[in-house]
Design a protein around this motif. Structure first.
Motif, PDB file in Angstrom:
ATOM      1  N   GLU A 116       0.813  -1.223   0.000  1.00  0.00           N
ATOM      2  CA  GLU A 116       0.000   0.000   0.000  1.00  0.00           C
ATOM      3  C   GLU A 116       0.845   1.270   0.000  1.00  0.00           C
ATOM      4  O   GLU A 116       0.373   2.341  -0.398  1.00  0.00           O
ATOM      5  CB  GLU A 116      -0.963   0.022   1.191  1.00  0.00           C
ATOM      6  N   ASP A 117       2.113   1.160   0.413  1.00  0.00           N
ATOM      7  CA  ASP A 117       3.004   2.325   0.391  1.00  0.00           C
ATOM      8  C   ASP A 117       3.684   2.493  -0.963  1.00  0.00           C
ATOM      9  O   ASP A 117       4.213   3.563  -1.266  1.00  0.00           O
ATOM     10  CB  ASP A 117       4.085   2.189   1.467  1.00  0.00           C
ATOM     11  N   MET A 118       3.666   1.441  -1.757  1.00  0.00           N
ATOM     12  CA  MET A 118       4.419   1.454  -3.008  1.00  0.00           C
ATOM     13  C   MET A 118       3.559   1.556  -4.263  1.00  0.00           C
ATOM     14  O   MET A 118       3.994   2.091  -5.282  1.00  0.00           O
ATOM     15  CB  MET A 118       5.257   0.167  -3.102  1.00  0.00           C
ATOM     16  N   ILE A 119       2.329   1.042  -4.207  1.00  0.00           N
ATOM     17  CA  ILE A 119       1.494   0.944  -5.404  1.00  0.00           C
ATOM     18  C   ILE A 119       0.315   1.896  -5.305  1.00  0.00           C
ATOM     19  O   ILE A 119      -0.427   1.891  -4.325  1.00  0.00           O
ATOM     20  CB  ILE A 119       0.989  -0.498  -5.602  1.00  0.00           C
ATOM     21  N   ASN A 120       0.145   2.721  -6.338  1.00  0.00           N
ATOM     22  CA  ASN A 120      -1.002   3.622  -6.412  1.00  0.00           C
ATOM     23  C   ASN A 120      -2.232   2.800  -6.805  1.00  0.00           C
ATOM     24  O   ASN A 120      -2.266   2.225  -7.894  1.00  0.00           O
ATOM     25  CB  ASN A 120      -0.743   4.705  -7.461  1.00  0.00           C
ATOM     26  N   PRO A 121      -3.256   2.725  -5.956  1.00  0.00           N
ATOM     27  CA  PRO A 121      -4.416   1.881  -6.274  1.00  0.00           C
ATOM     28  C   PRO A 121      -5.190   2.351  -7.505  1.00  0.00           C
ATOM     29  O   PRO A 121      -5.871   1.555  -8.147  1.00  0.00           O
ATOM     30  CB  PRO A 121      -5.278   1.975  -5.002  1.00  0.00           C
ATOM     31  N   LYS A 122      -5.078   3.645  -7.843  1.00  0.00           N
ATOM     32  CA  LYS A 122      -5.788   4.158  -9.018  1.00  0.00           C
ATOM     33  C   LYS A 122      -5.074   3.776 -10.318  1.00  0.00           C
ATOM     34  O   LYS A 122      -5.697   3.313 -11.268  1.00  0.00           O
ATOM     35  CB  LYS A 122      -5.936   5.678  -8.920  1.00  0.00           C
ATOM     36  N   THR A 123      -3.774   3.991 -10.355  1.00  0.00           N
ATOM     37  CA  THR A 123      -3.013   3.666 -11.564  1.00  0.00           C
ATOM     38  C   THR A 123      -2.606   2.199 -11.602  1.00  0.00           C
ATOM     39  O   THR A 123      -2.250   1.680 -12.653  1.00  0.00           O
ATOM     40  CB  THR A 123      -1.748   4.526 -11.659  1.00  0.00           C
ATOM     41  N   GLN A 124      -2.660   1.546 -10.427  1.00  0.00           N
ATOM     42  CA  GLN A 124      -2.227   0.153 -10.272  1.00  0.00           C
ATOM     43  C   GLN A 124      -0.733  -0.009 -10.592  1.00  0.00           C
ATOM     44  O   GLN A 124      -0.287  -1.079 -10.981  1.00  0.00           O
ATOM     45  CB  GLN A 124      -3.070  -0.784 -11.152  1.00  0.00           C
ATOM     46  N   ARG A 125       0.001   1.042 -10.442  1.00  0.00           N
ATOM     47  CA  ARG A 125       1.424   1.014 -10.752  1.00  0.00           C
ATOM     48  C   ARG A 125       2.211   1.717  -9.654  1.00  0.00           C
ATOM     49  O   ARG A 125       1.669   2.507  -8.870  1.00  0.00           O
ATOM     50  CB  ARG A 125       1.720   1.698 -12.094  1.00  0.00           C
ATOM     51  N   MET A 126       3.504   1.461  -9.645  1.00  0.00           N
ATOM     52  CA  MET A 126       4.392   2.192  -8.749  1.00  0.00           C
ATOM     53  C   MET A 126       4.842   3.480  -9.434  1.00  0.00           C
ATOM     54  O   MET A 126       4.918   3.536 -10.661  1.00  0.00           O
ATOM     55  CB  MET A 126       5.611   1.327  -8.401  1.00  0.00           C
ATOM     56  N   ARG A 127       5.112   4.492  -8.644  1.00  0.00           N
ATOM     57  CA  ARG A 127       5.608   5.738  -9.205  1.00  0.00           C
ATOM     58  C   ARG A 127       6.994   5.484  -9.800  1.00  0.00           C
ATOM     59  O   ARG A 127       7.881   4.975  -9.121  1.00  0.00           O
ATOM     60  CB  ARG A 127       5.701   6.798  -8.100  1.00  0.00           C
ATOM     61  N   PRO A 128       7.210   5.819 -11.067  1.00  0.00           N
ATOM     62  CA  PRO A 128       8.510   5.513 -11.668  1.00  0.00           C
ATOM     63  C   PRO A 128       9.641   6.331 -11.050  1.00  0.00           C
ATOM     64  O   PRO A 128       9.469   7.513 -10.728  1.00  0.00           O
ATOM     65  CB  PRO A 128       8.320   5.878 -13.152  1.00  0.00           C
ATOM     66  N   ARG A 129      10.753   5.680 -10.865  1.00  0.00           N
ATOM     67  CA  ARG A 129      11.950   6.361 -10.365  1.00  0.00           C
ATOM     68  C   ARG A 129      12.703   6.916 -11.565  1.00  0.00           C
ATOM     69  O   ARG A 129      13.229   6.172 -12.389  1.00  0.00           O
ATOM     70  CB  ARG A 129      12.822   5.381  -9.573  1.00  0.00           C
ATOM     71  N   LEU A 130      12.772   8.221 -11.653  1.00  0.00           N
ATOM     72  CA  LEU A 130      13.422   8.877 -12.783  1.00  0.00           C
ATOM     73  C   LEU A 130      14.880   9.182 -12.468  1.00  0.00           C
ATOM     74  O   LEU A 130      15.298   9.177 -11.304  1.00  0.00           O
ATOM     75  CB  LEU A 130      12.683  10.176 -13.128  1.00  0.00           C
ATOM     76  N   VAL A 131      15.647   9.469 -13.494  1.00  0.00           N
ATOM     77  CA  VAL A 131      17.025   9.925 -13.297  1.00  0.00           C
ATOM     78  C   VAL A 131      16.985  11.300 -12.655  1.00  0.00           C
ATOM     79  O   VAL A 131      16.260  12.193 -13.113  1.00  0.00           O
ATOM     80  CB  VAL A 131      17.776  10.000 -14.641  1.00  0.00           C
ATOM     81  N   ASP A 132      17.724  11.480 -11.587  1.00  0.00           N
ATOM     82  CA  ASP A 132      17.810  12.777 -10.910  1.00  0.00           C
ATOM     83  C   ASP A 132      18.819  13.641 -11.660  1.00  0.00           C
ATOM     84  O   ASP A 132      20.032  13.496 -11.487  1.00  0.00           O
ATOM     85  CB  ASP A 132      18.240  12.587  -9.452  1.00  0.00           C
ATOM     86  N   VAL A 133      18.317  14.540 -12.486  1.00  0.00           N
ATOM     87  CA  VAL A 133      19.224  15.349 -13.311  1.00  0.00           C
ATOM     88  C   VAL A 133      19.830  16.508 -12.525  1.00  0.00           C
ATOM     89  O   VAL A 133      20.621  17.291 -13.068  1.00  0.00           O
ATOM     90  CB  VAL A 133      18.503  15.876 -14.572  1.00  0.00           C
ATOM     91  N   ASP A 134      19.474  16.633 -11.242  1.00  0.00           N
ATOM     92  CA  ASP A 134      20.090  17.653 -10.383  1.00  0.00           C
ATOM     93  C   ASP A 134      21.225  17.076  -9.542  1.00  0.00           C
ATOM     94  O   ASP A 134      21.900  17.813  -8.820  1.00  0.00           O
ATOM     95  CB  ASP A 134      19.039  18.281  -9.461  1.00  0.00           C
ATOM     96  N   ALA A 135      21.414  15.754  -9.621  1.00  0.00           N
ATOM     97  CA  ALA A 135      22.450  15.108  -8.824  1.00  0.00           C
ATOM     98  C   ALA A 135      23.793  15.118  -9.549  1.00  0.00           C
ATOM     99  O   ALA A 135      23.862  15.261 -10.773  1.00  0.00           O
ATOM    100  CB  ALA A 135      22.042  13.668  -8.514  1.00  0.00           C
ATOM    101  N   GLU A 136      24.866  14.959  -8.771  1.00  0.00           N
ATOM    102  CA  GLU A 136      26.209  14.972  -9.345  1.00  0.00           C
ATOM    103  C   GLU A 136      26.442  13.808 -10.309  1.00  0.00           C
ATOM    104  O   GLU A 136      27.267  13.903 -11.214  1.00  0.00           O
ATOM    105  CB  GLU A 136      27.273  14.957  -8.246  1.00  0.00           C
ATOM    106  N   ASN A 137      25.698  12.716 -10.124  1.00  0.00           N
ATOM    107  CA  ASN A 137      25.845  11.582 -11.027  1.00  0.00           C
ATOM    108  C   ASN A 137      25.527  11.993 -12.470  1.00  0.00           C
ATOM    109  O   ASN A 137      26.252  11.632 -13.408  1.00  0.00           O
ATOM    110  CB  ASN A 137      24.923  10.437 -10.593  1.00  0.00           C
ATOM    111  N   TYR A 138      24.456  12.758 -12.635  1.00  0.00           N
ATOM    112  CA  TYR A 138      24.114  13.232 -13.982  1.00  0.00           C
ATOM    113  C   TYR A 138      25.014  14.392 -14.394  1.00  0.00           C
ATOM    114  O   TYR A 138      25.426  14.497 -15.554  1.00  0.00           O
ATOM    115  CB  TYR A 138      22.646  13.661 -14.046  1.00  0.00           C
ATOM    116  N   GLU A 139      25.322  15.249 -13.435  1.00  0.00           N
ATOM    117  CA  GLU A 139      26.221  16.378 -13.729  1.00  0.00           C
ATOM    118  C   GLU A 139      27.551  15.866 -14.286  1.00  0.00           C
ATOM    119  O   GLU A 139      28.088  16.410 -15.259  1.00  0.00           O
ATOM    120  CB  GLU A 139      26.458  17.180 -12.452  1.00  0.00           C
ATOM    121  N   CYS A 140      28.075  14.810 -13.676  1.00  0.00           N
ATOM    122  CA  CYS A 140      29.329  14.213 -14.138  1.00  0.00           C
ATOM    123  C   CYS A 140      29.177  13.694 -15.564  1.00  0.00           C
ATOM    124  O   CYS A 140      30.051  13.894 -16.411  1.00  0.00           O
ATOM    125  CB  CYS A 140      29.740  13.086 -13.195  1.00  0.00           C
ATOM    126  N   ALA A 141      28.053  13.010 -15.826  1.00  0.00           N
ATOM    127  CA  ALA A 141      27.822  12.478 -17.170  1.00  0.00           C
ATOM    128  C   ALA A 141      27.837  13.591 -18.204  1.00  0.00           C
ATOM    129  O   ALA A 141      28.454  13.456 -19.284  1.00  0.00           O
ATOM    130  CB  ALA A 141      26.484  11.724 -17.212  1.00  0.00           C
TER     131      ALA A 141
END
Length: 452
Positions: A386-411
């Motif tokens: 119940e903490d992970m799955i949206n009952p309306k969409t029946q899906r988990m919220r997608p984890r996107l690339v954090d483009v503000d993090a140094e990992n992307y900044e380095c790339a």
């Protein structure tokens, strides 16, 4: 096999393949049997369960599963059947499981499989305890920060091998390669492959931060990289594109791009037709780049479009106008990675996950909730459905690339692509403009938008 005193555990695998599925099946089976449980596996995911076909269950023993621990694919097969789409399907699933005496269920898969597992737990009021092991090579499920989905690291590993070989081919033959990397919801795999293979440029949907994305913008970023490389004396390169760009461009954007790809005579003819006729003609022309199919709501199935071939066609046309001659080869990357033998990371990781699934199911917590199995800093962390799955969409919220993090900044720092400094420094601007025989002013007019 005699009925176990501790009950029966069933394993169901669903969704697309990912390296390590057999590792989960193996570790779940071994630990469950060692704990006194009987184990059965259902072939082809929920496909047969929704039909109430109990014959799809096969007993699993340690000798059955142990040899496949390090092998790719799935000894149980898989399918994309969603058991929770129809109440009657879910009812047959639960009835079949209970008819076989199943007390514990381990599901292995993505969103649909996780939601199906959560509904089994909910509808039978916990009579069947459920643990879900999340998998996808896209790495887009919202696990704790820094925790990958199993299969991702293996997919990236072999993806980098392909990309590195292609990059060397590009250098040897003086051409550009463009790889469209699987990952419709997020650009983790594209960025991981591009960064580790030292690709010239990697473009992912997240970098646009929700702003409108056009096919022309994607192409102009790529052309900017080609021009910049040419100015450095290198007429070759490797570009990695995330499959998610296709979703960001969308149906309207793809149809609009057809105007730029059509012959001038056809464009002139269409301009004289009605809007409806134009839309029909654009959709028909789009069919040159894949099967143009529509879903029940009339929307194009974008997954049927050959995105790489479309980008290459528009790139070639734009490059001809600019007088920049280069050979471009497009390649899709994804299906080659899904059934690879897991690398040691995923082999170890899936052993943890399978063991953790059984440990959770036999714990008092499993009486209170069904959960997604996760590990954080070496410790089992069950995540409530119940903490992970949206009952309306029946899906988990997608984890996107954090483009503000140094990992992307380095790339970004190691990519060759147009940057604001290329337009603010007159000498650099002049050098870039000279590659395509444009004035600095005209070059800014053509490509300045890619850095806005």
């Amino acid at each position: 096999m005699a009925e176990s005193s501790r009950g029966k555990l069933a394993i169901v695998t669903g969704g697309g393949p990912a390296p390590g599925i057999n590792g989960v099946i193996s570790s779940v089976t071994i630990e469950a049997i060692n704990q006194g449980l009987e184990v059965i596996g259902f072939t082809d995911g929920f496909k047969n369960l929704v039909l109430g076909d109990a014959s799809a269950a096969r007993p699993l023993t340690i000798p059955d599963v142990a040899p496949y621990y390090h092998r790719g694919g799935s000894i149980l097969g898989t399918s994309r059947t969603n058991p929770a789409k129809k109440p009657e399907d879910l009812a047959r699933v639960i009835s079949t499981l209970q008819g076989l005496g199943v007390k514990y269920l381990v599901t292995v898969g993505g969103d649909d499989t996780a939601f199906g597992g959560s509904q089994v737990y909910k509808q039978c009021n916990g009579a069947i305890k459920v643990a879900h092991v999340p998998k996808t090579i896209d790495n887009d499920l919202p696990l704790p920060p820094g925790v990958p989905t199993f299969g991702f690291e293996t997919a990236r590993h072999y993806g980098v091998q392909v990309a590195s070989n292609v990059r060397e081919d590009a250098k040897t033959t003086t051409r550009w390669y463009m790889i469209v990397c699987m990952g419709r919801a997020a650009g983790h795999l594209a960025l991981g492959v591009g960064k580790a293979s030292a690709a010239t440029v990697t473009i992912i949907a997240e970098e646009f931060r929700g702003k409108p994305v056009t096919l022309k913008l994607v192409c102009d970023i790529l052309i900017g990289s080609m021009i910049k490389r040419k100015a450095q004396g290198r007429g070759y390169g490797l570009a990695i594109l995330s499959e998610g760009l296709l979703e960001s461009i969308g149906e309207a954007g793809l149809l609009a791009a057809m105007w730029d790809l059509m012959p001038a005579a056809l464009v002139a003819e269409l301009k004289r037709r009605s809007t409806k006729e134009q839309d029909e003609a654009l959709a028909e022309y789009l069919g040159r780049f894949g099967n143009v199919e529509r879903d029940a709501f009339g929307h194009l199935r974008l997954g049927e479009i050959e995105f790489g071939r479309m980008v290459r066609a528009l790139l070639s046309k734009r490059l001809d106008v600019l007088g920049l001659k280069t050979t471009i080869v497009d390649k899709d990357l994804g299906y080659e990675l899904r059934c690879a033998d897991p690398i040691p990371f995923d082999a170890e990781y899936t052993r943890n996950l399978g063991y953790g699934a059984v440990k959770f199911l036999l714990s008092p917590e499993a009486d209170k909730y069904g959960a997604i199995v996760s590990f954080l800093e070496g410790k089992l962390v069950p995540l409530k459905f119940e903490d992970m799955i949206n009952p309306k969409t029946q899906r988990m919220r997608p984890r996107l690339v954090d483009v503000d993090a140094e990992n992307y900044e380095c790339a970004r720092r190691y990519m060759i692509r147009l940057e604001p400094a290329d337009f603010s420094d007159p000498e650099r601007l002049q050098k870039l403009a000279a590659v395509v025989k444009l004035t600095p002013e005209k070059f800014r007019e053509e490509f300045g938008h890619v850095v806005e």
